[in-house]
Scaffold this active site. Structure first.
Site: not given
Ligand code: FAD
Length: 660
Positions: A273, A293
């Site tokens: 990740h 995000r």
């Protein structure tokens, strides 16, 4: 003679995360006497940590979303290595599984007009993740548990049926003889918490006959006889030093399947990740959800540049913004603008961060900056990302409403897993064995999209439970027998660490394993380093047979780790061997020496098999297997110029002909 307590069930589910609980509900609803086993406390499975949401094309945020778009995104994310039937079933069934959760009592965040709210995530064309703030996994587990309890109450079983205590008092006999559990009094759906399964038991013909394990608290042995076992044990992250995964992720289900004669595929694909915490060292690896995000957070390097614009690969160029202005406009007007490159699939973002840090443009502690403080008002950040706000304040003394976070890649998810039939979740090669959730392979290809795990758990957990029940029904009462010798062998293996004097320390071996995997089979891979890793793993494998622990069997963490170690080593060897063989870069597998994606390699899956030697060591072999064809109607969902980026030239004319 081995002393153990014994129980009998129709279906045993190993794992109480999303996949295990959904499988248990399905098996129980099909009338099976069902046991759920977990090595942590009930309610503490890894799934509880899931943050961002569950992907399902309900079309609440954008009416143009549907299963075909979700299928397309999933295949693109997995770089066309996904099992297409699994990706199809997943995309089609995910919305029903989310709506069903609401009938179990889940409370998702809502849109202004009262629909289930859906948020943006990397690689998803439309906002698609149903969520509960950034604590979606908690709500999922809470709801599934509630459903389990309600089924137990339907059975009129003991009201404390979710506790393991009842099991201790049932069917236990000492002096070496086993007893037949009084199953009628145990109810039809029972949870055995804090019990670790160390072996699958099979009959003389190789069919599943039950499981062998031990209570973590007392160290006493347990045998559950059952003709069907569903593996729902999650992932393998604890083989790596920097990981977002919980202590449970020691690859037990992967290794149990290997030792029982099933196969693992796609093990070279491990997802790093892009955003884990990098500071302070004690929390390195803890996840920073992609929702940051999705909700507007941007990545910058030490020079203040939004560097992701420099890392958009050709295959994605059409769908991502080229300028900051366009990317920013997309949040308020997604119809007329392209997505920000921060929302590329995870493998792309992780590699980009890695490159920035290597080029000397990293943050003070070896990551990059993730900033949401200049993008959203403080109250909005706290409302949308409460856990992140709390996590950074408590663990790093950073207020994310005022300053950027420092983030870097962390080992997060394994795409590889047990090779299963896509419709039934039946594991290859072992009658009566099923697998669902992170322990199963194929669904996500070379890279999983965020949110696609929680939906995978529900879609294939349910299918595994139904299929296990059908298999048991088909046996018409002729259940495979557990032999005393297989129980004795499992007990001897479990006790081995107590029989060795002055042997190896399990903690030292674990540390060496984690360092090896992190340094030599991590985010960027090279042939020489992986060969070195395989040498180290061969050494660790031998040393693990001499691992020794002190004390007794009552809650002894050193012993628990000693038993988990052989699983982690076997699974790590699968990752390293497959990664060395695959000479291309694709999704969660990046080769420094073979940086391009190869259409020839897309046609192949690497499949790992294991043979248990008399010394109890698992020898791993890897073979190539052609991947299943994509059906013409599914191929037609893509434009031919996109297909030409993935398929071989020889495949293309045939595939495109099928399009017409
Ligand atoms: P788990 O939930 O891990 O359950 C495994 C179970 O198996 C546990 O009960 C464990 O005790 C049991 N077990 C294991 N070995 C044994 C054994 N030997 N004997 C007995 N029991 C055993 N995915 C998304 O889709 N959306 C998200 O927002 C998201 N956020 C995430 C955030 C974090 C921090 C992390 C780490 C992951 C996230 N993921 C997310 C991924 C997702 O949470 C996992 O892939 C998923 O929860 C795995 O579920 P599972 O049911 O397969 O296994």
């Amino acid at each position: 003679m081995t002393e153990y307590e014994e129980h009998r069930y129709d279906v045993v589910i190993i794992g109480a995360g999303g996949a295990g609980l959904r499988a248990a509900i399905a098996a129980r609803e099909a009338g099976m006497r069902t046991a759920i086993i977990c090595k942590s406390l009930f309610g503490k499975a890894h799934t509880v940590m899931a943050e961002g949401g569950i992907a399902a094309s309900m079309g609440n945020a954008n009416a143009r979303d549907n299963w075909q778009v979700h299928f397309r995104d999933t295949m693109r994310g997995g770089k066309f290595l996904n099992n297409p039937r699994m990706a199809e079933l997943h995309a089609k069934e995910a919305p029903d599984r989310v709506w069903e959760l609401e009938t179990y009592g889940a409370l998702f965040d809502r849109t202004a007009d009262g629909k289930i709210s859906q948020r943006n995530f990397g690689g998803h064309e439309y906002p698609r993740l149903a969520h509960v703030g950034d604590r979606t996994g908690l709500e999922l587990i809470r709801t599934l548990q509630q459903k389990i309890v309600s089924l137990q109450q339907d059975d009129g079983a003991h009201s404390d049926g979710r506790h393991s205590d009842g099991a201790h008092s049932n069917g236990v006999r000492s002096n070496g003889s086993h007893s037949h559990a009084a199953t009628a009094s145990e109810g039809k759906l029972k949870v055995f918490a804090e019990l670790t399964v160390t072996e699958l038991l099979r009959d003389a013909g190789g069919a599943i006959a039950g499981v062998f394990g031990y209570w973590r608290e007392s160290g006493r042995f347990v045998v559950l006889r059952a003709p069907a076992v569903v593996l729902a044990t999650g992932g393998i992250g604890k083989s790596f030093k920097v990981t977002s995964n919980s202590w449970e992720y020691t690859g037990d289900g992967h290794a149990l399947a290997l030792r029982a004669g099933s196969t693992l595929l796609n093990m070279e694909f491990v997802q790093f990740h892009p955003t884990g915490m990098v500071w302070p060292p004690s929390v390195k690896g803890i996840l920073v959800t992609e929702s940051v995000r999705g909700d507007g957070g941007v990545l910058r390097n030490s020079e203040g540049t939004r560097f992701m614009f420099d890392y958009v690969p050709d295959v994605f160029r059409k769908s991502y913004a080229q300028t900051e202005d366009e990317a920013d406009r997309w949040y308020s007007d997604p119809e007329h603008n392209k997505r920000p490159p921060e929302l590329l699939p995870r493998d792309e973002v992780a590699r980009a961060i890695n490159s920035e840090v290597k080029a000397g443009r990293g943050s003070p502690h070896g990551g990059v900056f993730l900033d949401v403080s200049t993008r959203l008002p403080a109250e909005e950040i706290i409302r949308r990302l409460p856990s992140m706000h709390h996590q950074f304040k408590e663990l790093a003394d950073v207020d994310i409403t005022k300053e950027p976070m420092e983030v870097g890649p962390t080992c997060h998810y394994v795409m590889g897993g047990v090779e299963v039939n896509p419709d039934t979740a039946a594991a290859t090669g072992v009658p009566g064995l099923f697998a669902a959730g992170e322990v199963a392979g194929g669904m996500h290809g070379s890279n999983r999209l965020g949110g696609n795990s929680l939906s995978d758990l529900l879609v294939f957990g349910r299918r595994a439970g139904i299929s296990a029940a059908e298999y048991v029904t088909g046996l018409a009462g002729r259940y495979p027998a557990v032999s005393e010798s297989s129980v004795a062998t499992a007990a001897t293996a479990a006790l081995a660490p107590f029989q060795t004097d002055a042997g190896e320390n399990p903690y030292t071996l674990h540390q060496e394993l984690q360092q090896t995997m992190n340094d030599l089979v991590g985010i960027i891979r090279k042939a020489a380093e992986m060969r070195h890793a395989l040498d180290r793993l061969a050494d660790l494998k031998v040393r693990a047979t001499r691992v020794c622990v002190e004390g007794h069997r009552q809650f002894n963490p050193g012993w628990h780790l000693a038993l988990d170690l052989r699983n982690m080593i076997a699974v790590s060897e699968c990752v390293a061997r497959a990664a060395l063989l695959r000479e291309e870069s694709r999704g969660g597998h990046t080769r420094d020496d073979f940086p391009a994606m190869s259409a020839e390699w897309r046609r192949k899956n690497l499949v790992c098999a294991g043979t248990v030697t008399p010394a109890g060591v698992v020898d791993i072999s890897v073979s190539e297997q052609p991947i299943p064809d994509i059906r013409p109607d599914l191929l037609r969902l893509f434009e031919s110029d996109e297909l030409s980026k993935y398929l071989t030239e020889s495949e293309l004319p045939a595939q495109l002909a099928k399009e017409t």
